[in-house]
Design an enzyme around this catalytic site. Structure first.
Site, short mmCIF file in Angstrom:
data_model
loop_
_atom_site.label_atom_id
_atom_site.label_comp_id
_atom_site.label_asym_id
_atom_site.label_seq_id
_atom_site.Cartn_x
_atom_site.Cartn_y
_atom_site.Cartn_z
N ILE A 138 -27.22 43.27 0.98
CA ILE A 138 -27.36 42.52 1.79
C ILE A 138 -29.14 42.73 2.65
CG2 ILE A 138 -26.86 41.85 4.46
CD1 ILE A 138 -24.70 41.51 2.10
N LYS A 139 -29.82 41.45 2.38
CA LYS A 139 -31.16 41.69 2.79
C LYS A 139 -31.43 41.66 4.29
CE LYS A 139 -34.24 39.09 0.36
NZ LYS A 139 -34.98 38.07 -0.53
N ILE A 140 -32.17 42.66 4.59
CA ILE A 140 -32.50 42.98 6.23
C ILE A 140 -33.96 43.03 6.20
CG2 ILE A 140 -32.26 44.33 8.11
CD1 ILE A 140 -29.41 45.10 7.26
#
Length: 368
Positions: A138-140
């Site tokens: 998950i890209k944050i």
């Protein structure tokens, strides 16, 4: 099999493709790139999805079904993108099973949440659950508000690709957030051996911003520094990585089978035609890192890329000297970094808005 790409992989660089579409998945193109181009991971962003959805008909049936069910545009985007990432994770699953940290596919939280810690955590949980694959990331974004969200997500066993990192100072905070998250996971009884993370350090945009300032200054000594800042910045980041993983804190986590948060070189497509089109690959070769490339850059390296061994380890002092020279000619690099982070978030938000418009158009055509 591309000999040059295989040699790059043999040098310890994990080659990830910065692109994804349903067509790539369903035609077998992605699987072929894994087999023939040494691709061992995939990264995505809203612009990539907007292009895929606008250019292909493979989304039409799903869009029609969602519209018939009364889904709004946010729901449609969520369903379309998580399905693509889920299926790409299946394609990469054999790579994930055969390697320690590759075979990963990234999907991004909504860019409008970049300054909303709680919203980012909720989005990360929803994406992680919907994709439902252990080899997802998950890209944050590494905004100040994103840092605690990163720690929280990691502490819950969610694997994270930290994106939009431009400065070594922020990168140190990212490394700290990762270790804080791992410590929280241990406290919660989660097996940290299952958690993976990469830290996406952006490269080419640094040269674009610095070079523009050097050209505005115009002096010969300033012009002679063009094309040096991005590589130097990345090399300093790697020094920060080495320092973090040589700490007692990290060794304690390593004893519990934690996996290092690998540096990932992002934004590696060359924007200045005067520079070699493989510059941000060749000059950032170092073991146990990731380079995520648009297909154009990947194909360029396959055709004529060169390897000159490790170009990063032990070059921190040389990199620091570049920034001394930039300061001497009047480049305020702290301001460069501030501008890049602000613009980075704005660009992601703009690309999200474009994705929304693209999907709304598809939804309009799907209505009877």
């Amino acid at each position: 099999m591309s000999e040059r790409l295989q040699a790059l992989a043999d040098a310890g660089v994990s080659i990830w493709l910065d692109d994804l579409s349903r067509e790539r998945i369903e035609t077998g193109n992605l699987a072929e790139m894994v087999k023939e181009k040494s691709v061992v991971g995939v990264t995505t962003n809203p612009t990539i999805f907007a292009s895929a959805i606008a250019d292909g008909e493979r989304y039409d049936d799903q869009v029609r079904a969602l519209v018939a069910d009364g889904a709004d545009v946010t729901k449609v985007i969520f369903e379309l993108t998580t399905e693509d990432v889920r299926n790409a994770c299946d394609v990469l699953a054999p790579v994930a099973a055969a390697t320690e940290s590759d075979g990963r596919v990234s999907i991004e939280v909504e860019p409008d949440l970049a300054h909303d810690t709680d919203g980012t955590v909720e989005s990360a949980r929803a994406l992680w659950s919907a994709v439902g694959k252990p080899n997802a990331l998950i890209k944050i974004p590494a905004t100040p508000e994103g840092l605690p969200a990163i720690a929280t997500a990691i502490s819950e066993g969610i694997s994270v690709n930290v994106t939009l990192i431009f400065s070594t100072e922020r990168y140190r905070e990212v490394l700290d957030a990762y270790m804080t998250g791992l410590e929280g996971a241990l406290d919660a009884g989660i097996d940290v051996a299952t958690i993976r993370s990469v830290a996406s350090f952006f490269v080419s945009r640094v040269d674009s911003e610095v070079d523009a300032r050097l050209e505005a200054i115009g002096a010969p000594e300033a012009l002679g520094l063009r094309g040096l800042a991005a590589i130097a910045n990345a090399r300093l980041a790697y020094t920060a990585f080495e320092e973090a993983t040589d700490s007692d804190r990290w060794r304690r986590l390593l004893e519990r089978d934690a996996k290092a948060q690998r540096p990932l070189w992002a934004s590696t497509g060359v924007k200045n035609p005067d520079y070699p089109d493989t510059l941000y690959v060749t000059d950032l070769v170092v073991d146990d890192t990731v380079n995520t490339m648009p297909q154009k850059t990947l194909e360029a390296f396959a055709d004529h890329g060169e390897l000159h061994g490790d170009q990063v380890t032990g070059r921190g002092a040389e990199a620091a000297a570049v920034f001394d020279q930039l300061a001497a000619v009047g480049v305020d690099f702290a301001d460069v970094l501030s501008v890049l982070e602000t613009e980075g978030v704005e660009k992601f938000q703009k690309s999200w808005a474009e994705l929304v418009v693209t999907v709304q158009d598809q939804m309009g055509r799907a209505r009877p």
